[in-house]
Write a protein that holds these residues in place. Sequence first.
Motif, short mmCIF file in Angstrom:
data_model
loop_
_atom_site.label_atom_id
_atom_site.label_comp_id
_atom_site.label_asym_id
_atom_site.label_seq_id
_atom_site.Cartn_x
_atom_site.Cartn_y
_atom_site.Cartn_z
N GLY A 69 44.64 36.31 43.97
CA GLY A 69 45.14 37.60 44.43
C GLY A 69 46.34 38.13 43.66
N GLU A 70 46.94 37.33 42.78
CA GLU A 70 48.06 37.83 41.99
C GLU A 70 47.56 38.90 41.02
OE1 GLU A 70 50.35 34.77 40.05
OE2 GLU A 70 50.53 33.61 41.91
N VAL A 71 48.38 39.93 40.84
CA VAL A 71 48.02 41.04 39.96
C VAL A 71 48.68 40.82 38.60
CG1 VAL A 71 48.12 43.54 39.61
CG2 VAL A 71 47.77 42.60 41.92
N PRO A 72 47.87 40.64 37.56
CA PRO A 72 48.43 40.44 36.22
C PRO A 72 49.15 41.70 35.71
CG PRO A 72 46.12 39.81 36.31
CD PRO A 72 46.43 40.54 37.58
N SER A 73 50.12 41.49 34.83
CA SER A 73 50.82 42.61 34.21
C SER A 73 49.88 43.30 33.22
CB SER A 73 52.06 42.10 33.46
OG SER A 73 51.66 41.35 32.31
N GLN A 74 50.26 44.46 32.75
CA GLN A 74 49.45 45.18 31.75
C GLN A 74 49.28 44.33 30.49
OE1 GLN A 74 47.74 48.13 32.06
NE2 GLN A 74 48.27 47.83 34.20
N ASP A 75 50.35 43.66 30.07
CA ASP A 75 50.26 42.79 28.89
C ASP A 75 49.27 41.65 29.12
OD1 ASP A 75 52.05 44.30 27.44
OD2 ASP A 75 53.78 43.00 27.87
N GLU A 76 49.31 41.03 30.31
CA GLU A 76 48.39 39.95 30.62
C GLU A 76 46.96 40.45 30.67
OE1 GLU A 76 51.10 36.93 33.28
OE2 GLU A 76 50.44 38.79 34.21
N LEU A 77 46.74 41.62 31.24
CA LEU A 77 45.39 42.20 31.27
C LEU A 77 44.88 42.40 29.85
CD1 LEU A 77 45.76 44.87 34.08
CD2 LEU A 77 44.34 42.81 34.17
N GLY A 81 43.61 52.32 28.70
CA GLY A 81 44.16 51.06 28.23
C GLY A 81 44.65 51.20 26.80
N GLU A 82 45.26 50.16 26.29
CA GLU A 82 45.81 50.20 24.95
C GLU A 82 44.93 49.46 23.95
OE1 GLU A 82 49.89 48.97 24.92
OE2 GLU A 82 50.35 50.15 26.70
N TRP A 83 43.63 49.43 24.17
CA TRP A 83 42.72 48.75 23.27
C TRP A 83 42.23 49.73 22.22
CZ3 TRP A 83 42.42 47.95 28.59
CH2 TRP A 83 42.72 46.66 29.01
N LEU A 84 42.12 49.26 21.00
CA LEU A 84 41.66 50.11 19.91
C LEU A 84 40.21 50.55 20.13
CD1 LEU A 84 42.26 51.43 17.22
CD2 LEU A 84 41.63 49.29 16.09
N HIS A 85 39.36 49.61 20.49
CA HIS A 85 37.94 49.90 20.73
C HIS A 85 37.56 49.32 22.09
CE1 HIS A 85 37.42 51.28 16.65
NE2 HIS A 85 38.01 50.17 16.23
N ALA A 86 37.90 50.02 23.15
CA ALA A 86 37.68 49.51 24.51
C ALA A 86 36.22 49.19 24.79
CB ALA A 86 38.21 50.51 25.54
N GLY A 98 38.21 48.12 29.37
CA GLY A 98 39.32 47.38 29.98
C GLY A 98 39.29 47.54 31.49
N TRP A 99 39.67 46.49 32.18
CA TRP A 99 39.67 46.49 33.64
C TRP A 99 40.99 45.97 34.17
CZ3 TRP A 99 35.50 48.03 36.72
CH2 TRP A 99 34.37 48.40 36.00
#
Length: 166
Positions: free
Chosen positions: A54-62, A29-34, A42-43
């Motif tokens: 059931g909708e799959v969020p985008s990477q930005d939304e996650l 993931g793109e988190w500094l301190h996951a 991150g999940w």
Amino acid sequence: MGSPCISLSSGRAAVACPFFMPMEKLENGEWLHASRLPLGGGWSGQCAAPGHEGEVPSQDELREFCNLGYAEGCARLPPERVWDSVRFAARAVGNEEKNGSSGRIQVRYVCERGHYPVAHGVLDYDFASGRWNSPHPDDRIQRMAECFLESYVERRRNQEMERAAS
């Protein structure tokens, strides 16, 4: 149930969106301190908000909403809701071995609305039987607790291996 998931608080409140159904740990993931995220990492997963199940969020939304809670900017967040976020913490109880894989772990949760607690409790996981003695009745909260426990146990094992190596 799926694979089991401590909140290591940072400057930002470590809470998860109550409508997030985590499915798989994001290793890159793109988190500094996951490890400081509410579920211990991150999940990826699915939305469980009414009308968006059931909708799959985008990477930005996650990154911005699902894994962090208080997601006022999320278009899927229902205006009428009981909780804004869920916070977790864990502690080992009973006769636990050093690697954290026996005994029991209590996962404490607090469901918040407007930064105030509205529900809380303790979920008890028994390693000997490999099951939850007191699962949460809400599948979303239960799944987040499983993810949180998985991250907690992984972190404890890594800490123990680092101690043994030094």
